[in-house]
Structure formats: structure tokens, C-alpha cells
Design an enzyme around this catalytic site. Sequence first.
Site, PDB file in Angstrom:
ATOM      1  N   GLU A  35       0.682  -1.436   0.115  1.00  0.00           N
ATOM      2  CA  GLU A  35       0.027  -0.043  -0.158  1.00  0.00           C
ATOM      3  C   GLU A  35       0.724   1.475   0.048  1.00  0.00           C
ATOM      4  O   GLU A  35       0.436   2.413   0.186  1.00  0.00           O
ATOM      5  CB  GLU A  35      -1.239  -0.108   1.289  1.00  0.00           C
ATOM      6  CG  GLU A  35      -1.658  -1.328   1.143  1.00  0.00           C
ATOM      7  CD  GLU A  35      -3.427  -1.160   0.586  1.00  0.00           C
ATOM      8  OE1 GLU A  35      -3.923  -0.078   0.789  1.00  0.00           O
ATOM      9  OE2 GLU A  35      -4.036  -2.065   0.075  1.00  0.00           O
ATOM     10  N   HIS A  61      -3.844   1.582   7.777  1.00  0.00           N
ATOM     11  CA  HIS A  61      -2.329   2.086   7.490  1.00  0.00           C
ATOM     12  C   HIS A  61      -1.528   2.359   8.488  1.00  0.00           C
ATOM     13  O   HIS A  61      -2.248   3.112   9.455  1.00  0.00           O
ATOM     14  CB  HIS A  61      -2.295   3.096   6.463  1.00  0.00           C
ATOM     15  CG  HIS A  61      -2.928   2.607   5.023  1.00  0.00           C
ATOM     16  ND1 HIS A  61      -3.696   3.249   4.018  1.00  0.00           N
ATOM     17  CD2 HIS A  61      -2.729   1.668   4.248  1.00  0.00           C
ATOM     18  CE1 HIS A  61      -3.936   2.790   3.165  1.00  0.00           C
ATOM     19  NE2 HIS A  61      -3.721   1.614   3.231  1.00  0.00           N
ATOM     20  N   CYS A 103      -2.389  11.158   4.047  1.00  0.00           N
ATOM     21  CA  CYS A 103      -2.887  10.355   2.983  1.00  0.00           C
ATOM     22  C   CYS A 103      -2.957  11.056   1.779  1.00  0.00           C
ATOM     23  O   CYS A 103      -2.765  10.511   0.655  1.00  0.00           O
ATOM     24  CB  CYS A 103      -4.411   9.831   3.173  1.00  0.00           C
ATOM     25  SG  CYS A 103      -4.694   9.043   4.799  1.00  0.00           S
TER      26      CYS A 103
HETATM   27  O1  SUG Z   1      -7.569   3.015   0.993  1.00  0.00           O
HETATM   28  N1  SUG Z   1     -10.371   5.228   1.373  1.00  0.00           N
HETATM   29  C1  SUG Z   1      -8.925   4.911   1.488  1.00  0.00           C
HETATM   30  C2  SUG Z   1      -8.249   5.954   2.458  1.00  0.00           C
HETATM   31  C3  SUG Z   1      -6.765   5.812   2.127  1.00  0.00           C
HETATM   32  C4  SUG Z   1      -6.216   6.529   3.116  1.00  0.00           C
HETATM   33  N2  SUG Z   1      -4.753   6.699   2.994  1.00  0.00           N
HETATM   34  C5  SUG Z   1      -3.761   6.570   4.013  1.00  0.00           C
HETATM   35  N3  SUG Z   1      -4.113   6.503   5.047  1.00  0.00           N
HETATM   36  N4  SUG Z   1      -2.459   6.699   3.585  1.00  0.00           N
HETATM   37  C6  SUG Z   1      -8.499   3.477   1.800  1.00  0.00           C
HETATM   38  O2  SUG Z   1      -9.163   2.994   2.493  1.00  0.00           O
HETATM   39  C7  SUG Z   1     -12.744   4.888   0.766  1.00  0.00           C
HETATM   40  C8  SUG Z   1     -13.452   4.781  -0.726  1.00  0.00           C
HETATM   41  C9  SUG Z   1     -15.002   4.459  -0.311  1.00  0.00           C
HETATM   42  O3  SUG Z   1     -15.356   3.922   0.451  1.00  0.00           O
HETATM   43  O4  SUG Z   1     -15.640   5.126  -1.618  1.00  0.00           O
HETATM   44  C10 SUG Z   1     -11.105   4.620   0.408  1.00  0.00           C
HETATM   45  O5  SUG Z   1     -10.716   3.939  -0.629  1.00  0.00           O
END
Ligand code: SUG
Length: 417
Positions: free
Chosen positions: A163, A231, A348
Site C-alpha cells: 500500500e 495503514h 494520505c
Molecule cells: O484505502 N479510502 C482509502 C483511504 C486511504 C487513506 N490513505 C492513507 N491512510 N494513507 C482507503 O481505505 C474509501 C473509498 C470509498 O469507500 O468510497 C477509500 O478507499
Amino acid sequence: MTLREINFDGIIGPSHNYAGLSFGNLASGLNKGNVSHPKAAALQGVEKMRHNLDLGLAQGFFVPLPRPDHDWLADLGTTVQDVPASLRPAAFSASAMWAANAATVSPAPDTADERCHLTVANLRTMAHRSHEWPDTFSQLRCAFGNAEHFRVHRPIPPTFGDEGAANHMRLGSAHAAAGVEVFVYGQRGGAFPARQHVEASRAIARHHQLDEERTLFVAQSEEAIAAGAFHNDVVAVANENVLFCHELAFEDRPSFYAALRRLLPDVEIIEVPASAVSLGDAIKSYMFNAQLVTLPQGGMGLILPEEARETPSVWRWLEEMASGNGPIGELFVVDVRQSMANGGGPACLRLRVVADPETVDPRFIADQQKLDDVSEIIEEHWPDRIAPDDLTNPELWEQLESAREALLDGLELSDLT
Ligand code: SUG
């Protein structure tokens, strides 16, 4: 050559919506089915970039990926017209906005060939994110195409989930000397998936030609993942010689801290005890999903989401920390609520790359004028709102595609299509 930290933010795409796609990401589940506001979301992202520029930081950006993703749908034997309802939102997700998941980055001083290495993340755990990498890869190869200074690697085979930078921290006192790279992986997450596999992290370290002696592989605590820290960057952030993290972030913190202190004797570990801020409050507020930055005038600042200020235990702790004698003396608050509602905070939304800005394709480097232009395009083309049913509307599909085209045209990036 002057190496600088450049934060590349993902410009929030016109298809930003709340589909509840990320099991284990509490905000994503909580906001499933809500109406999203893509225009407001993207403008919030631009404001965050402006704020960083005003602080004197170097800023870049990535553009949204093509959505709906026709290539992915074709690989699945379907089309945007016929796609089953269960798959439709995944083809439309604007999840590439979270650039911290685009790639893992090792700066030149850490690598044997003294180039900056980037490995595009396979993001294989979540269907809606698993098809980001081909377009992200093209974009990284374009932005960091200067082979004298950069090497962009293909993703780790999907057998092992990766990731990107969200599970990687680089510590070191200066950009001129080799730092310590910390890869954080998950083993178990209670009811929730552990998204980063240790074998993916090890493969990246090999590709990046890192010094084994200065590379650590550290397990994320099961408790943290089970509480919603999908994460590592939800519970920890590092910059130069400072590690800022929650007490319950790592499975075996004594060993990790001891190794870090051995490799980096001047490391400052600022650990927030669970007795002061519960894991729940830390995750809800995203206090660690902050950008921890070195300010041009000296000292460090934390760029935090509004939600951190609104969580009393968190804000009390942060204010006390900032008024003390520690390295983090400034708190800045930005509004990224639209992204936060999908579990994406300030950290993020950005990918940190340490490089000489002159060696990056200038089309990806931001200045105030360019951000004015981007805002104008967003104002004109991004939808005001998307409700779940709108994803079946061909007029919306057309709008999404022409909005992205307008942005690429405006930034002279049409060769990316
Ligand atoms: O991968 N949310 C992302 C958020 C990513 C956050 N990034 C870091 N922590 N670096 C994920 O969970 C939600 C999309 C939705 O539900 O429509 C989403 O993909």
C-alpha cells in the site's frame, strides 16, 4: 543539486463519492451511501496545497486517474453500461487522491545507486484500489522520467499486498546522509484485513538497493488495525529525526525503539500514551495522519485536519506538546473534510519525494498561479454532488471524463490520457 522534500498531493478527482468500499476503514464504512461533494472536495485539496506553499514548502501534484476505468471493466468482461451493481462503484472510485498509497519512495542518499527509487503500490487488498497502479505507474514515469535521478519500479506481484508510503517511514537527520528506512507491515488485524505484507516490503527494500543494516521491518500492532488503523500512517508519522506515534501503533515497540536509537542516536520519539488519547480518539481525529514538516524558518510543524482540533483529548495533548520544548512547535489546521469522510487525512493526500525540484517534470510542480488555474477548472467542471444512484447516469460519466480532460489540457498533461 539541492535535495528538498516535495509533497505531491493527489488532486481530488471529479468522481469522488462515498461507496463504503474499504472494509476496516471506519470512516469509509460510516459514510457509505452519503452524498459526496466532489467540487468542494477538490477545492479543499487545492487549499491545502496553497497553505503548504504559503509555509514555504515545495509542492507538487498528481492528476486524477481516468474514471470510470474502462480498461479495468474490459478486463472483467464488462462495460460501464452493463457492469453489475456490486462492481460499479469500484470502477468509479477517486481513491487515487490518496497519493500516500501511490508508491513507496526511497531518497537518493539511502540507495546504492544514489538515485531516488519509487515502487508503485499494487493496492491489491481492496478491489477499487487494485486498478490504480497502471495509470499511476504511467504518471510516475512521466513525473520522474529523469533516469539519471530516478528509478520507477513496477508493482510487487499481487500475491503480496503493498500500500505504498502509508506503511513506510524514513528517518534521518539530513538529506545528505543515508537515513533509516522503516517498513511497517501487518500480520493480523482482528476482524479487519492487514493490507501490507512483509514480503512486499522486503522486495521493495531489495529493489531500492537499501542498506540492510539501516532498514527495519516492524509489525503494526493487531490492536491498532482492529481499531481502524488500516495503514500505519493513521497512528504514526516521521520526519527527519522525529517519530510521532501512538503508544499502541507497533506490535513490539521496545525492540523497534531500541533498533531506531541504535541506528539514529539523536532520534526523538514522541509517543502519545493511550491514557491521554485513546486509540479510538486518535483514529477518529487523524491526529497522526498529519504532515510533519520542517519549516523553512526552523523547527517543525504538524499540518492537521479540523477533526483533530474538534477532539478534546487530542487537541489538549497537541497544544501541550507544541508549547513545550520539543521539536514540534507549530500546529496548522486544514479543512479536508470531504476526504476525511472516506478515511483520508492530510498525510494520505500527499506523497513525499525528496529530490531536486529541477529534476522533476515541471508540469507536476505547483505554484500559486497554477493552483489558481486548477481551481478555475474544478469550479467549472467538477460535479457539485454525487449520490450513489448517479453512478448509473451516462450524463455523469460524460461529465467526469470531460472534467479530467479539461484539467489535463489546462496543465499540458494531455499526453497522460
Ligand atoms: O484505502 N479510502 C482509502 C483511504 C486511504 C487513506 N490513505 C492513507 N491512510 N494513507 C482507503 O481505505 C474509501 C473509498 C470509498 O469507500 O468510497 C477509500 O478507499
